[in-house]
Motif scaffolding. Structure first.
Motif, short mmCIF file in Angstrom:
data_model
loop_
_atom_site.label_atom_id
_atom_site.label_comp_id
_atom_site.label_asym_id
_atom_site.label_seq_id
_atom_site.Cartn_x
_atom_site.Cartn_y
_atom_site.Cartn_z
N ALA A 1 6.99 -14.70 -2.08
CA ALA A 1 5.91 -13.74 -1.82
C ALA A 1 4.66 -14.20 -2.55
CB ALA A 1 6.29 -12.33 -2.27
N PHE A 2 3.51 -13.70 -2.10
CA PHE A 2 2.24 -14.16 -2.70
C PHE A 2 2.14 -13.82 -4.17
CE2 PHE A 2 -0.63 -10.69 -3.79
CZ PHE A 2 0.00 -9.59 -3.24
N LYS A 3 2.93 -12.84 -4.59
CA LYS A 3 2.82 -12.40 -5.98
C LYS A 3 3.19 -13.49 -6.97
CE LYS A 3 2.80 -7.48 -5.30
NZ LYS A 3 3.15 -7.28 -3.88
N ASP A 4 3.87 -14.53 -6.50
CA ASP A 4 4.13 -15.67 -7.38
C ASP A 4 2.83 -16.23 -7.96
OD1 ASP A 4 6.94 -15.91 -7.28
OD2 ASP A 4 6.85 -16.91 -5.33
N GLY B 1 8.71 -3.85 -5.14
CA GLY B 1 9.62 -4.83 -4.56
C GLY B 1 9.32 -6.25 -5.02
N ASP B 2 8.18 -6.77 -4.59
CA ASP B 2 7.93 -8.19 -4.81
C ASP B 2 7.37 -8.54 -6.19
OD1 ASP B 2 8.86 -8.90 -2.35
OD2 ASP B 2 6.91 -8.75 -1.38
N THR B 3 6.62 -7.61 -6.78
CA THR B 3 6.03 -7.92 -8.09
C THR B 3 7.12 -8.22 -9.11
OG1 THR B 3 4.18 -6.48 -7.68
CG2 THR B 3 4.58 -7.04 -9.95
N PRO C 1 -3.28 -7.33 4.20
CA PRO C 1 -2.31 -6.23 4.20
C PRO C 1 -2.21 -5.68 2.78
CG PRO C 1 -1.18 -8.36 4.37
CD PRO C 1 -2.66 -8.64 4.40
N SER C 2 -2.52 -4.40 2.60
CA SER C 2 -2.79 -3.90 1.25
C SER C 2 -1.94 -2.71 0.85
CB SER C 2 -4.27 -3.51 1.13
OG SER C 2 -5.08 -4.64 1.28
N GLY C 3 -1.63 -2.66 -0.47
CA GLY C 3 -0.88 -1.56 -1.06
C GLY C 3 -1.61 -1.06 -2.29
N ASN C 4 -1.54 -1.86 -3.35
CA ASN C 4 -2.26 -1.53 -4.57
C ASN C 4 -3.67 -2.15 -4.57
OD1 ASN C 4 -1.95 0.09 -6.78
ND2 ASN C 4 -0.53 -1.23 -7.86
N PHE C 5 -3.99 -2.89 -3.58
CA PHE C 5 -5.33 -3.47 -3.34
C PHE C 5 -5.76 -4.52 -4.36
CE2 PHE C 5 -7.02 -1.54 0.46
CZ PHE C 5 -6.05 -0.57 0.70
N GLY C 6 -4.79 -5.16 -5.03
CA GLY C 6 -5.14 -6.27 -5.92
C GLY C 6 -5.64 -7.46 -5.11
N ASN C 7 -4.90 -7.78 -4.07
CA ASN C 7 -5.26 -8.93 -3.25
C ASN C 7 -6.65 -8.76 -2.63
OD1 ASN C 7 -4.14 -11.40 -2.73
ND2 ASN C 7 -2.65 -10.64 -1.24
N LEU C 8 -6.91 -7.60 -2.11
CA LEU C 8 -8.22 -7.38 -1.49
C LEU C 8 -9.33 -7.43 -2.54
CD1 LEU C 8 -9.73 -6.79 1.14
CD2 LEU C 8 -9.63 -4.39 0.56
N ASN D 1 7.55 -2.22 2.74
CA ASN D 1 7.70 -1.39 1.54
C ASN D 1 6.89 -1.84 0.33
OD1 ASN D 1 9.20 -3.36 0.08
ND2 ASN D 1 11.08 -2.72 1.09
N ALA D 2 6.50 -3.10 0.30
CA ALA D 2 5.71 -3.56 -0.86
C ALA D 2 4.29 -2.98 -0.80
CB ALA D 2 5.67 -5.08 -0.91
N MET D 3 3.98 -2.30 0.29
CA MET D 3 2.65 -1.67 0.40
C MET D 3 2.76 -0.15 0.40
SD MET D 3 0.76 -4.28 3.00
CE MET D 3 1.21 -3.44 4.51
N PRO E 1 7.00 -7.89 8.01
CA PRO E 1 6.34 -6.61 8.31
C PRO E 1 4.96 -6.47 7.64
CG PRO E 1 8.65 -6.26 7.73
CD PRO E 1 8.37 -7.71 7.48
N HIS E 2 4.77 -7.07 6.46
CA HIS E 2 3.47 -6.95 5.78
C HIS E 2 2.41 -7.79 6.50
CE1 HIS E 2 6.73 -6.16 3.01
NE2 HIS E 2 5.93 -5.30 2.42
N GLY E 3 2.80 -9.03 6.80
CA GLY E 3 1.89 -9.90 7.56
C GLY E 3 1.55 -9.28 8.91
N GLU F 1 -0.40 -13.84 5.09
CA GLU F 1 1.04 -13.65 5.32
C GLU F 1 1.65 -13.65 3.92
OE1 GLU F 1 3.63 -12.47 5.92
OE2 GLU F 1 3.87 -12.84 8.06
N THR F 2 1.96 -12.43 3.45
CA THR F 2 2.22 -12.24 2.01
C THR F 2 3.68 -12.44 1.60
OG1 THR F 2 2.22 -9.88 2.55
CG2 THR F 2 0.23 -10.77 1.54
N ALA F 3 4.60 -12.46 2.55
CA ALA F 3 6.00 -12.67 2.18
C ALA F 3 6.75 -13.43 3.28
CB ALA F 3 6.70 -11.34 1.93
N HIS F 4 7.78 -14.11 2.90
CA HIS F 4 8.64 -14.79 3.87
C HIS F 4 9.44 -13.74 4.65
CE1 HIS F 4 11.69 -17.32 5.64
NE2 HIS F 4 11.08 -18.39 5.16
C1 LIG Z 1 2.46 -6.51 -3.09
C2 LIG Z 1 2.48 -6.87 -1.69
C3 LIG Z 1 1.45 -6.50 -0.82
C4 LIG Z 1 0.29 -5.64 -1.27
O1 LIG Z 1 -0.58 -6.32 -2.16
P1 LIG Z 1 -1.60 -5.49 -3.04
O2 LIG Z 1 -2.33 -6.51 -3.84
O3 LIG Z 1 -0.80 -4.56 -3.88
O4 LIG Z 1 -2.49 -4.76 -2.11
C5 LIG Z 1 1.50 -6.95 0.47
N1 LIG Z 1 2.54 -7.68 0.93
C6 LIG Z 1 3.55 -8.04 0.13
C7 LIG Z 1 4.66 -8.83 0.70
C8 LIG Z 1 3.55 -7.67 -1.20
O5 LIG Z 1 4.56 -8.02 -1.99
#
Ligand SMILES: *Cc1c(COP(=O)(O)O)cnc(C)c1O
Length: 431
Positions: free
Chosen positions: A105-108, A137-139, A246-253, A299-301, A354-356, A379-382
């Protein structure tokens, strides 16, 4: 570079202090006192630069002289020891694949950079600290993997019981060594609140040298801006670049907005969310109303009160009018997400997770009105990380990368806790 708190009730701090504190004592978020800019020549030559050199140039502007050039170059190349490919899915629609790191996942990217920065400073002072991290999940997986075996640092991961995928759970509960998992009887927002409350308990924070590895930590955000520069370098000749996140906590954005402020020519940002749509709603109405999170297949979002919203506000000088121009928001339900995974796979053989897929949907919606843009979605996760969701949609098994399959074989170790601070304190005391 100095960092200030968005609540402005505490003094400015160095980069080192900002990343060890994680959260300022006034419950704001750290931001750089000025957003550094890069010269025009940098953008003229960027397509000839290597990823590691681009990343070093960006990082050094945020860190200044606190880490010498040689060490920072090494830190950046250790962080990005995997590729960030850009794949054309359809004409003018590109997937920026951020999942080729160790936990898929991108969180790496953020977690590896944070771990290396903390470890660099710890080695200078022999300081011990404890990382608290709430995960949807991914963090947790990325932070656990990034910090595994790092000297002087213990990690406690809090995750919502029953609300993350099987493989995600395996990734964060089987590491051992200096990594501990807490299975919280609650939602992600409860986990996040437990971490926030621990930081606001100044006595506790000082006693255990608590540090945060959530995307509220600046050292997570900075490296997440690298790949926006990278995407631009790869695609700059093709036209105006628009990016859907694709955003959840909006760190990436937020990291993307920082890159844009540094001078990166991105024409439009698109905030794509699942049913947890407080930011798209804010962009539409000007009213920000945090809500309890709703469980979805991305779910990671599933975040009902995105922390980085306050940084986004800061970037736009607290102006809703400016933010709704700079960021366009769209939200999608699970049925739309699943249908997109199926359709895109059928039409192109490109398999979205699903996130991508949520990012792809937002991009396509924007491009309907702006067909000449060059679109990128993150595309944030495999997709194999979400095999239990994706396999039934495409009615086919997904091949699991070897590094993911490894986790599935190990034994889960987690401590189940309620959502109270007392429970967390008990765990800290036992460490
Ligand atoms: C964490 C996560 C997101 C959301 O990223 P934020 O920086 O929290 O908005 C999107 N996709 C995947 C797969 C994630 O793990």
């Amino acid at each position: 570079m100095k960092y200030y708190s968005t609540n402005k009730q505490v003094p400015e701090v160095s980069y080192e202090e900002a990343i060890f504190r994680g959260l300022p004592d006034d419950n704001g978020l750290y931001m750089p006192t000025t957003i550094p800019t890069l010269p025009a020549s940098f953008f003229e030559e960027i397509e000839d630069m290597k990823l590691h050199d681009i990343a070093y140039e960006v990082a050094s502007r945020f860190i200044g002289d606190e880490i010498p050039e040689r060490d920072l170059r090494k830190l950046v190349s250790d962080t990005l020891n995997f590729d960030l490919p850009i794949v054309e899915v359809e004409q003018n629609v590109y997937s920026l694949e951020l999942y080729h790191g160790p936990t898929c996942a991108f969180k790496d990217v953020g977690a590896r950079f944070l771990a290396r920065c903390l470890s660099y400073f710890s080695a200078q002072s022999d300081k011990k600290s404890t990382i608290l991290v709430a995960t949807s999940g991914d963090t947790g997986a990325a932070v656990g993997s990034g910090f595994l075996g790092v000297k002087n640092i213990n990690v406690i991961i809090l995750y919502p019981k029953g609300k993350i995928s099987k493989i995600q759970e395996q990734q964060l509960t089987t590491l051992g060594d200096n990594i501990q998992a807490l299975e919280v009887r609650g939602a992600f927002d409860d986990c996040q609140k437990m971490v926030k409350d621990a930081f606001l308990n100044l006595e506790l924070k000082a006693k255990y040298n608590l540090t945060s590895a959530n995307s509220i930590n600046m050292a997570r955000l900075i490296p997440q801006s690298f790949y926006y520069f990278w995407a631009y370098a790869m695609l700059k000749d093709l036209g105006d670049l628009v990016v859907s996140v694709p955003s959840g906590n909006f760190g990436n954005l937020t990291a993307g907005l920082l890159a844009q402020k540094m001078g990166l020519p991105i024409k439009q940002f698109i905030a794509s969310t699942n049913a947890n749509d407080v930011v798209p709603t804010y962009l539409k109405t000007g009213v920000f109303t945090p809500k309890p999170s709703t469980a979805t297949i991305s779910n990671a979002m599933d975040v009902g009160n995105p922390s980085n919203f306050y940084r986004m506000k800061e970037v736009f000088g607290s102006s809703w009018e400016d933010m709704k121009v700079g960021v366009i928001g769209y939200a999608y339900d699970d049925a739309q997400t699943a249908e997109t995974v199926r359709q895109v796979y059928q039409a192109t053989e490109y398999l979205l997770d699903p996130h991508g897929a949520v990012g792809y949907l937002g991009l396509k919606e924007y491009m309907k009105e702006h067909p000449k843009s060059v679109g990128v979605f993150l595309e944030t996760a495999h997709p194999a990380k979400f095999g239990d969701v994706v396999e039934p949609i495409i009615k086919q098994p997904i091949e699991m990368p070897e590094r993911l399959a490894e986790y599935a074989k190990r034994t889960k170790v987690a401590t189940e806790v309620d959502t109270t601070q007392e429970e967390l304190i008990k765990v800290l005391e036992k460490m």
